[in-house]
Design an enzyme around this catalytic site. Sequence first.
Site, mmCIF file in Angstrom:
data_model
loop_
_atom_site.group_PDB
_atom_site.id
_atom_site.type_symbol
_atom_site.label_atom_id
_atom_site.label_comp_id
_atom_site.label_asym_id
_atom_site.label_seq_id
_atom_site.Cartn_x
_atom_site.Cartn_y
_atom_site.Cartn_z
ATOM 1 N N GLU A 126 0.863 -1.176 0.000
ATOM 2 C CA GLU A 126 0.000 0.000 0.000
ATOM 3 C C GLU A 126 0.896 1.221 0.000
ATOM 4 O O GLU A 126 1.610 1.478 0.959
ATOM 5 C CB GLU A 126 -0.904 -0.006 1.232
ATOM 6 C CG GLU A 126 -1.962 -1.083 1.149
ATOM 7 C CD GLU A 126 -2.635 -1.332 2.481
ATOM 8 O OE1 GLU A 126 -2.693 -0.395 3.291
ATOM 9 O OE2 GLU A 126 -3.078 -2.471 2.684
ATOM 10 N N ASP A 167 -4.553 9.742 10.600
ATOM 11 C CA ASP A 167 -3.221 9.240 10.897
ATOM 12 C C ASP A 167 -2.642 9.772 12.190
ATOM 13 O O ASP A 167 -2.844 10.926 12.560
ATOM 14 C CB ASP A 167 -2.266 9.582 9.745
ATOM 15 C CG ASP A 167 -2.536 8.707 8.533
ATOM 16 O OD1 ASP A 167 -2.395 7.481 8.676
ATOM 17 O OD2 ASP A 167 -2.909 9.243 7.475
#
Lengths: 404, 255
Positions: free
Chosen positions: B45, B56
């Site tokens: 990824e 995040d």
Amino acid sequence: MVLTSGLDKKDMKYKVNEKGYYGDFGGAYIPEMLYPNVEELRQNYLKIIDDADFQKEFHQLMKDYVGRPSPLYLANRLSERYGANIFLKREDLNHTGAHKINNTIGQILLAEKLGKKRIIAETGAGQHGVATATVCALRNLECVIYMGEVDIERQAPNVARMKMLGAKVVPASSGSKTLKDATNEAMRDWINNPVDTHYIIGSVVGPHPYPDMVAIFQSIISEETKKQLIAQTGNDQPDYVLACVGGGSNAMGMFYHFMDDENVKLIAVEAAGKGVSSGLSAATTYLGKEGVLHGSRSILMQTEDGQVVEPHSVSAGLDYPGIGPQHAHLFKTGRGKYVSITDEESLDAGLLLTQLEGIIPAIESAHALAYLEKMEFKGGENVVICLSGRGDKDLDTYIKYFNL
Amino acid sequence: MNRIKQIFELKKNILSIYFTAGYPNTDDTIRIAEALEKSGADMLEIGFPYSDPVADGPVIQASSKKSLDQGMTLKLLFEQLKDLRKNVTIPVLLMGYVNPVLQFGVENFCKACAEVGVDGCIVPDLPMVEYEEFYKGCFEEHNLSNVFLITPQTAEERIHKIDGLTNGFIYLLSSSATTGKNLEVGDTTESYFGRIKAMNLKNPTMIGFGISDKQTFDKACAYANGAIIGTAFVKAIEEGNLEESVSGFMKKFKD
Ligand SMILES: Cc1ncc(COP(=O)(O)O)c(C=O)c1O
């Protein structure tokens, strides 16, 4: 007085549709982690707001705790100077000193109905942080406020107030260390606390239903203004309505009940910072393009690659690279006129109001006042300006700038 | 056939690695991809960085910021990926936020993915309804998989809807969290993983967020077709010789 929720605004051309959009703008661009909370809100906010008990409690607090209705004051010396009837909607006289409390009272009652135990919020100028910490003290809920490191420094009095009110103030140290970054941190907190936490967003931004919900709570500003105009002028339709725009909540509250009165001109004043072409600006409609920020599709300042550009404004509350989706819609359809005012112009307007009327305005609100300099009046027009907040928090900035 | 579908037919306990494009250095993207394949990764990824990555934690925020500061853009990433399929045969997904995709243009984005040999995408802030209405056609035309996330709070009905819209795998978040939180498999996580397993979804599942070592990886594999490692890998390649860091990290998972 009845809050106008989504259920009885069917005729409004500029309202949100069932999908959460205002024309091309809005929606809920959120990661799955936020979906359950946002969806819970979406399904319940209109039902809760329309409930008679909620309305009663909201209005009781507005009256006895916030001190509403806020006065609509015909500023005589200012009117004389500009040759029009300048009315100031005095949100600066609200408890905690700005319009922000209208929204936090509404959302804290809503959060209680949803059974939430913990409240988080972002803040720029600290006004929303103070308003949130205040209602958390009032209702005995845990409170965490995210604030950019730069703003913690330039709005020190508000940081002290939040702490005294029992809130935990967490510095946001990423990016430009201002409002955008504080918002990112608050969203991250919500992702990590998916069950018992409510996020009180401080403006008409964020995923649907936030822009609509915050606009409904702030709409009390224009609801009162209309009644006060009738009493004072015999006509509830002024020629102009002006307000400053950070995310756009005081402006949306000020515009709300005038949006469908197409002969009332709506003027939204953004922060030009050091000038729209200086690279240090927050004039979103001028510099921005359509895109997604903080959960909704709107207009934002960004690079060609879609990276958000760091904004600049002397006023922490306008230092944001986007605007709410409903504003983007008013801008795109031409219903609202979006203009900008520089740091210096706003500070000068702040001093002018102080010395002509004995009112020290927040630098945010001073942006709206400064636009009067650029308008031309025939004489006798009625102009309403939202004085969104008081300037106590900005004394340091004023004193440094004017060498007082 | 799409490489993603193929790998799930061929293998169990799939190890997928996330890394940020252009980090630690702008030109490292392909080097890392090749080193990962060499050291036994089953799937990649590649994160395209965004200025405001709300899902995040600190490590991936920092890698994204460094990458952007060094000049990474989506356009530059697609240029780098022109050489992707010279030495990389495993499935590759792009992962990032929706705004850069919007500015690049959805159509252009899908086309560019197909041209360089990208097999699918993960765009966490792209809502299902938007995907269905405006993106799905384009994704399918270019044979791209789109992967959705689910969390312990995702309702069963919604999981079925996601399963119907997905054509690659479903990304199972171990808990509602930003990236980088450690996986703690307690009773509630186990019952959640077990509940998903018992739903017999048509798509394979991969568990992600908080997998950092062999122990957590094995645990995840007991409930899903494999697991995704991000933060721990990004941290491991911060400094030192890149190829050595990659192979050193991967060794921990291979015995
Ligand atoms: C006094 C005042 N006015 C205006 C704003 C800008 O926010 P909004 O555009 O949501 O009204 C702020 C934000 O902190 C504020 O404190």
